[in-house]
Design a protein around this motif. Structure first.
Motif, short mmCIF file in Angstrom:
data_model
loop_
_atom_site.label_atom_id
_atom_site.label_comp_id
_atom_site.label_asym_id
_atom_site.label_seq_id
_atom_site.Cartn_x
_atom_site.Cartn_y
_atom_site.Cartn_z
N VAL A 159 0.86 -1.18 0.00
CA VAL A 159 0.00 0.00 0.00
C VAL A 159 0.90 1.23 0.00
O VAL A 159 1.75 1.38 0.89
CB VAL A 159 -0.93 0.03 1.22
CG1 VAL A 159 -1.82 1.27 1.18
CG2 VAL A 159 -1.79 -1.24 1.27
N VAL A 160 0.73 2.08 -1.01
CA VAL A 160 1.56 3.28 -1.18
C VAL A 160 0.72 4.50 -0.85
O VAL A 160 -0.33 4.73 -1.47
CB VAL A 160 2.13 3.37 -2.61
CG1 VAL A 160 2.81 4.71 -2.84
CG2 VAL A 160 3.10 2.22 -2.87
N ILE A 161 1.19 5.30 0.10
CA ILE A 161 0.44 6.48 0.56
C ILE A 161 1.31 7.73 0.39
O ILE A 161 2.31 7.89 1.11
CB ILE A 161 0.04 6.34 2.04
CG1 ILE A 161 -0.75 5.06 2.28
CG2 ILE A 161 -0.77 7.56 2.47
CD1 ILE A 161 -1.09 4.82 3.75
N PRO A 162 0.97 8.62 -0.55
CA PRO A 162 1.65 9.91 -0.60
C PRO A 162 1.25 10.72 0.64
O PRO A 162 0.07 10.77 1.01
CB PRO A 162 1.10 10.57 -1.87
CG PRO A 162 0.36 9.49 -2.59
CD PRO A 162 -0.07 8.49 -1.57
N LEU A 163 2.22 11.36 1.26
CA LEU A 163 1.96 11.99 2.56
C LEU A 163 2.56 13.39 2.61
O LEU A 163 3.75 13.58 2.38
CB LEU A 163 2.60 11.12 3.66
CG LEU A 163 2.50 11.61 5.11
CD1 LEU A 163 1.05 11.74 5.55
CD2 LEU A 163 3.26 10.64 6.03
N PHE A 164 1.69 14.36 2.91
CA PHE A 164 2.17 15.73 3.09
C PHE A 164 1.32 16.43 4.15
O PHE A 164 0.13 16.69 3.93
CB PHE A 164 2.12 16.51 1.77
CG PHE A 164 2.56 17.95 1.91
CD1 PHE A 164 3.87 18.26 2.22
CD2 PHE A 164 1.66 18.99 1.75
CE1 PHE A 164 4.29 19.58 2.37
CE2 PHE A 164 2.05 20.31 1.89
CZ PHE A 164 3.37 20.61 2.20
N ASN A 165 1.90 16.66 5.30
CA ASN A 165 1.26 17.39 6.40
C ASN A 165 -0.13 16.83 6.76
O ASN A 165 -1.13 17.54 6.70
CB ASN A 165 1.17 18.87 6.05
CG ASN A 165 2.53 19.56 6.10
OD1 ASN A 165 3.50 19.00 6.60
ND2 ASN A 165 2.60 20.77 5.57
N GLU A 166 -0.14 15.57 7.15
CA GLU A 166 -1.38 14.89 7.56
C GLU A 166 -1.22 14.29 8.96
O GLU A 166 -1.78 13.24 9.27
CB GLU A 166 -1.74 13.78 6.58
CG GLU A 166 -1.86 14.19 5.13
CD GLU A 166 -3.20 14.81 4.79
OE1 GLU A 166 -3.98 15.08 5.73
OE2 GLU A 166 -3.48 15.03 3.59
N GLY A 196 8.09 15.97 2.04
CA GLY A 196 8.52 17.25 2.60
C GLY A 196 7.62 17.80 3.68
O GLY A 196 7.53 19.03 3.85
N SER A 197 6.94 16.94 4.44
CA SER A 197 6.07 17.41 5.52
C SER A 197 6.85 18.20 6.56
O SER A 197 8.02 17.92 6.84
CB SER A 197 5.38 16.22 6.20
OG SER A 197 4.50 15.56 5.33
N THR A 198 6.17 19.17 7.18
CA THR A 198 6.78 19.98 8.22
C THR A 198 6.09 19.82 9.57
O THR A 198 6.40 20.54 10.52
CB THR A 198 6.75 21.46 7.81
OG1 THR A 198 5.39 21.87 7.58
CG2 THR A 198 7.57 21.71 6.56
N ASP A 199 5.14 18.88 9.66
CA ASP A 199 4.35 18.73 10.88
C ASP A 199 4.58 17.41 11.60
O ASP A 199 3.81 17.03 12.48
CB ASP A 199 2.86 18.88 10.57
CG ASP A 199 2.32 17.75 9.68
OD1 ASP A 199 3.15 16.99 9.11
OD2 ASP A 199 1.09 17.64 9.56
N GLY A 200 5.64 16.68 11.22
CA GLY A 200 5.91 15.41 11.87
C GLY A 200 5.08 14.25 11.37
O GLY A 200 5.02 13.19 12.02
N SER A 201 4.45 14.40 10.20
CA SER A 201 3.60 13.33 9.66
C SER A 201 4.34 12.01 9.52
O SER A 201 3.79 10.94 9.80
CB SER A 201 3.05 13.74 8.29
OG SER A 201 2.13 14.78 8.38
N HIS A 208 10.98 12.54 1.06
CA HIS A 208 11.50 13.54 0.13
C HIS A 208 11.94 14.73 0.98
O HIS A 208 11.16 15.23 1.79
CB HIS A 208 10.42 14.00 -0.84
CG HIS A 208 10.06 12.99 -1.88
ND1 HIS A 208 8.95 13.14 -2.69
CD2 HIS A 208 10.63 11.81 -2.24
CE1 HIS A 208 8.88 12.11 -3.52
NE2 HIS A 208 9.89 11.29 -3.26
N PRO A 209 13.15 15.23 0.82
CA PRO A 209 13.59 16.35 1.65
C PRO A 209 12.82 17.64 1.40
O PRO A 209 12.74 18.49 2.27
CB PRO A 209 15.07 16.51 1.27
CG PRO A 209 15.20 15.83 -0.06
CD PRO A 209 14.21 14.72 -0.05
#
Length: 234
Positions: free
Chosen positions: A20-27, A51-56, A70-71
Protein backbone atom coordinates in the motif's frame (compact mmCIF):
# COMPACT_ATOMS: atom_id res chain seq x y z
CA UNK A 1 -18.77 -8.46 -6.40
CA UNK A 2 -19.79 -8.44 -2.77
CA UNK A 3 -17.59 -6.21 -0.64
CA UNK A 4 -15.93 -7.59 2.45
CA UNK A 5 -17.69 -6.66 5.65
CA UNK A 6 -15.82 -4.76 8.34
CA UNK A 7 -15.90 -7.88 10.50
CA UNK A 8 -14.22 -10.06 7.88
CA UNK A 9 -10.89 -8.39 7.24
CA UNK A 10 -8.20 -10.94 6.39
CA UNK A 11 -5.01 -10.92 8.46
CA UNK A 12 -2.01 -9.07 7.08
CA UNK A 13 -0.05 -12.22 6.29
CA UNK A 14 -2.56 -13.05 3.52
CA UNK A 15 -1.23 -10.16 1.38
CA UNK A 16 2.57 -10.40 1.54
CA UNK A 17 2.87 -9.65 -2.19
CA UNK A 18 0.99 -6.35 -1.91
CA UNK A 19 2.26 -2.89 -0.98
CA UNK A 20 0.00 0.00 0.00
CA UNK A 21 1.56 3.28 -1.18
CA UNK A 22 0.44 6.48 0.56
CA UNK A 23 1.65 9.91 -0.60
CA UNK A 24 1.96 11.99 2.56
CA UNK A 25 2.17 15.73 3.09
CA UNK A 26 1.26 17.39 6.40
CA UNK A 27 -1.38 14.89 7.56
CA UNK A 28 -0.12 14.38 11.14
CA UNK A 29 -3.60 14.59 12.66
CA UNK A 30 -5.04 11.72 10.63
CA UNK A 31 -2.26 9.57 9.14
CA UNK A 32 -1.80 7.48 12.28
CA UNK A 33 -5.42 6.35 12.15
CA UNK A 34 -5.20 5.68 8.40
CA UNK A 35 -2.10 3.49 8.78
CA UNK A 36 -3.50 1.73 11.85
CA UNK A 37 -6.57 0.83 9.81
CA UNK A 38 -4.45 -0.72 7.06
CA UNK A 39 -1.81 -2.73 8.91
CA UNK A 40 -4.15 -5.48 10.19
CA UNK A 41 -4.83 -6.41 6.54
CA UNK A 42 -1.60 -5.36 4.78
CA UNK A 43 1.82 -6.07 6.23
CA UNK A 44 3.46 -3.78 3.66
CA UNK A 45 2.42 -0.14 4.00
CA UNK A 46 4.78 2.62 2.90
CA UNK A 47 4.24 6.35 3.30
CA UNK A 48 6.16 8.72 1.06
CA UNK A 49 6.65 11.79 3.22
CA UNK A 50 6.77 14.53 0.61
CA UNK A 51 8.52 17.25 2.60
CA UNK A 52 6.07 17.41 5.52
CA UNK A 53 6.78 19.98 8.22
CA UNK A 54 4.35 18.73 10.88
CA UNK A 55 5.91 15.41 11.87
CA UNK A 56 3.60 13.33 9.66
CA UNK A 57 6.35 10.85 8.82
CA UNK A 58 7.09 10.03 12.44
CA UNK A 59 3.39 9.54 13.17
CA UNK A 60 3.04 7.19 10.18
CA UNK A 61 6.08 5.15 11.20
CA UNK A 62 4.88 4.87 14.79
CA UNK A 63 1.56 3.51 13.48
CA UNK A 64 3.33 0.75 11.57
CA UNK A 65 4.21 2.13 8.13
CA UNK A 66 7.54 2.02 6.36
CA UNK A 67 8.75 5.53 5.63
CA UNK A 68 10.51 7.13 2.65
CA UNK A 69 11.22 10.85 2.78
CA UNK A 70 11.50 13.54 0.13
CA UNK A 71 13.59 16.35 1.65
CA UNK A 72 11.40 18.92 -0.12
CA UNK A 73 7.83 18.87 -1.40
CA UNK A 74 7.86 17.50 -4.95
CA UNK A 75 4.13 16.90 -5.43
CA UNK A 76 1.84 13.91 -5.21
CA UNK A 77 2.84 12.50 -8.58
CA UNK A 78 6.50 12.37 -7.54
CA UNK A 79 5.55 10.78 -4.21
CA UNK A 80 3.57 8.07 -5.96
CA UNK A 81 6.41 7.34 -8.38
CA UNK A 82 8.85 7.01 -5.48
CA UNK A 83 6.43 4.63 -3.80
CA UNK A 84 6.01 2.55 -6.95
CA UNK A 85 9.76 2.15 -7.35
CA UNK A 86 10.18 1.31 -3.66
CA UNK A 87 7.51 -1.41 -3.84
CA UNK A 88 8.81 -2.91 -7.10
CA UNK A 89 12.32 -3.10 -5.67
CA UNK A 90 10.86 -5.19 -2.85
CA UNK A 91 9.12 -7.67 -5.11
CA UNK A 92 5.58 -6.31 -5.09
CA UNK A 93 3.06 -8.14 -7.25
CA UNK A 94 0.34 -5.57 -6.52
CA UNK A 95 0.41 -1.96 -5.37
CA UNK A 96 -2.58 -0.19 -3.86
CA UNK A 97 -2.61 3.61 -3.96
CA UNK A 98 -4.35 5.01 -0.91
CA UNK A 99 -4.90 8.61 0.19
CA UNK A 100 -3.54 9.90 3.50
CA UNK A 101 -6.54 12.00 4.52
CA UNK A 102 -8.92 9.22 5.55
CA UNK A 103 -11.26 9.37 2.57
CA UNK A 104 -10.70 5.75 1.47
CA UNK A 105 -11.98 2.55 3.08
CA UNK A 106 -9.82 -0.52 3.73
CA UNK A 107 -12.70 -2.86 2.85
CA UNK A 108 -12.91 -1.30 -0.61
CA UNK A 109 -9.17 -1.77 -1.15
CA UNK A 110 -9.49 -5.42 -0.14
CA UNK A 111 -12.42 -6.00 -2.48
CA UNK A 112 -10.49 -4.43 -5.36
CA UNK A 113 -7.42 -6.54 -4.65
CA UNK A 114 -9.48 -9.72 -4.50
CA UNK A 115 -11.12 -8.85 -7.81
CA UNK A 116 -7.73 -8.27 -9.44
CA UNK A 117 -6.58 -11.70 -8.25
CA UNK A 118 -9.81 -13.55 -9.11
CA UNK A 119 -10.26 -12.03 -12.57
CA UNK A 120 -6.61 -11.73 -13.62
CA UNK A 121 -6.80 -7.94 -13.90
CA UNK A 122 -3.77 -5.68 -14.16
CA UNK A 123 -5.61 -2.58 -12.94
CA UNK A 124 -8.69 -2.01 -10.81
CA UNK A 125 -9.84 1.60 -10.56
CA UNK A 126 -12.05 2.69 -7.68
CA UNK A 127 -15.20 4.57 -8.71
CA UNK A 128 -17.42 6.65 -6.44
CA UNK A 129 -20.04 6.83 -9.20
CA UNK A 130 -20.94 3.14 -9.58
CA UNK A 131 -23.23 3.20 -6.56
CA UNK A 132 -24.90 5.84 -4.41
CA UNK A 133 -22.83 5.61 -1.21
CA UNK A 134 -20.68 8.68 -1.94
CA UNK A 135 -22.31 12.10 -1.63
CA UNK A 136 -20.04 14.58 -3.41
CA UNK A 137 -22.62 17.33 -3.86
CA UNK A 138 -24.17 18.38 -7.17
CA UNK A 139 -21.59 20.94 -8.32
CA UNK A 140 -18.63 18.75 -7.43
CA UNK A 141 -20.25 15.79 -9.18
CA UNK A 142 -20.77 17.84 -12.34
CA UNK A 143 -17.14 19.00 -12.34
CA UNK A 144 -15.79 15.48 -11.72
CA UNK A 145 -18.05 13.98 -14.39
CA UNK A 146 -16.81 16.61 -16.85
CA UNK A 147 -13.23 15.68 -15.96
CA UNK A 148 -14.07 12.03 -16.65
CA UNK A 149 -15.50 12.94 -20.05
CA UNK A 150 -12.39 14.93 -21.01
CA UNK A 151 -10.08 12.18 -19.74
CA UNK A 152 -11.91 9.47 -21.65
CA UNK A 153 -11.56 11.51 -24.84
CA UNK A 154 -7.79 11.50 -24.52
CA UNK A 155 -7.08 8.03 -23.11
CA UNK A 156 -7.70 4.40 -24.03
CA UNK A 157 -9.91 3.87 -21.02
CA UNK A 158 -13.63 4.23 -20.43
CA UNK A 159 -13.98 5.15 -16.79
CA UNK A 160 -16.76 6.60 -14.66
CA UNK A 161 -14.33 8.16 -12.14
CA UNK A 162 -10.96 9.14 -13.57
CA UNK A 163 -9.58 10.97 -10.52
CA UNK A 164 -10.10 8.53 -7.69
CA UNK A 165 -6.91 7.94 -5.72
CA UNK A 166 -7.82 4.36 -4.75
CA UNK A 167 -6.37 1.94 -7.31
CA UNK A 168 -4.94 -1.55 -7.47
CA UNK A 169 -2.10 -1.92 -9.99
CA UNK A 170 -0.38 -5.19 -10.82
CA UNK A 171 3.37 -5.35 -11.35
CA UNK A 172 3.14 -5.75 -15.15
CA UNK A 173 1.23 -2.47 -15.45
CA UNK A 174 3.17 -0.68 -12.74
CA UNK A 175 6.48 -1.14 -14.53
CA UNK A 176 5.12 0.93 -17.42
CA UNK A 177 4.18 3.91 -15.25
CA UNK A 178 6.60 6.83 -15.08
CA UNK A 179 4.88 9.81 -13.49
CA UNK A 180 6.34 13.23 -14.20
CA UNK A 181 3.40 15.53 -13.45
CA UNK A 182 2.65 17.05 -10.06
CA UNK A 183 -0.50 18.72 -8.67
CA UNK A 184 -3.70 17.07 -9.94
CA UNK A 185 -2.30 16.47 -13.45
CA UNK A 186 -0.68 13.25 -12.28
CA UNK A 187 -4.16 11.75 -11.87
CA UNK A 188 -4.77 12.07 -15.59
CA UNK A 189 -1.20 11.07 -16.42
CA UNK A 190 -1.48 7.75 -14.60
CA UNK A 191 -4.75 6.92 -16.38
CA UNK A 192 -3.15 7.75 -19.74
CA UNK A 193 -0.12 5.58 -19.04
CA UNK A 194 -2.14 2.66 -17.70
CA UNK A 195 -4.53 2.87 -20.65
CA UNK A 196 -1.64 2.68 -23.10
CA UNK A 197 -0.55 -0.66 -21.65
CA UNK A 198 -3.57 -2.38 -23.19
CA UNK A 199 -3.69 -4.62 -20.11
CA UNK A 200 -7.02 -5.77 -18.64
CA UNK A 201 -8.70 -3.38 -16.23
CA UNK A 202 -12.01 -2.86 -14.46
CA UNK A 203 -13.74 -0.42 -12.14
CA UNK A 204 -14.98 -1.32 -8.67
CA UNK A 205 -17.58 0.67 -6.70
CA UNK A 206 -16.04 2.37 -3.67
CA UNK A 207 -17.14 4.92 -1.12
CA UNK A 208 -15.26 8.20 -0.80
CA UNK A 209 -15.70 9.76 2.64
CA UNK A 210 -15.94 13.54 2.51
CA UNK A 211 -15.14 14.72 6.01
CA UNK A 212 -14.62 18.35 6.90
CA UNK A 213 -10.92 17.54 7.21
CA UNK A 214 -10.60 15.94 3.77
CA UNK A 215 -12.48 18.82 2.17
CA UNK A 216 -10.09 21.30 3.75
CA UNK A 217 -7.11 19.23 2.58
CA UNK A 218 -8.04 19.08 -1.09
CA UNK A 219 -11.45 17.54 -1.69
CA UNK A 220 -13.19 20.90 -2.07
CA UNK A 221 -15.08 22.04 -5.15
CA UNK A 222 -12.17 24.36 -5.97
CA UNK A 223 -9.83 21.39 -6.09
CA UNK A 224 -12.17 19.66 -8.52
CA UNK A 225 -12.11 22.74 -10.73
CA UNK A 226 -8.30 22.59 -10.62
CA UNK A 227 -8.54 19.10 -12.10
CA UNK A 228 -10.32 20.57 -15.12
CA UNK A 229 -7.75 23.36 -15.42
CA UNK A 230 -4.91 20.84 -15.40
CA UNK A 231 -6.68 18.78 -18.06
CA UNK A 232 -7.05 21.80 -20.32
CA UNK A 233 -3.46 23.04 -20.03
CA UNK A 234 -1.63 19.67 -19.96
Amino acid sequence: MTSLSSGALPPAHTNPDTWVVIPLFNEATVIGEVVAGLVPSFCNVVCIDDGSTDGSGEVARAAGAKLVRHPINLGQGAALQTGFEYALQRGATFVITFDADGQHRVVDALSMLRRARDEGLSIVFGSRFLDDRTKPGLLKKIVLKTAVWVTNLTTRTRLTDAHNGLRVIREDALRRVKLRQDRMAHGTEIVVQLGRTGLPYAEEPVEVIYSEYSKAKGQSLLNSVNILIDLVIR
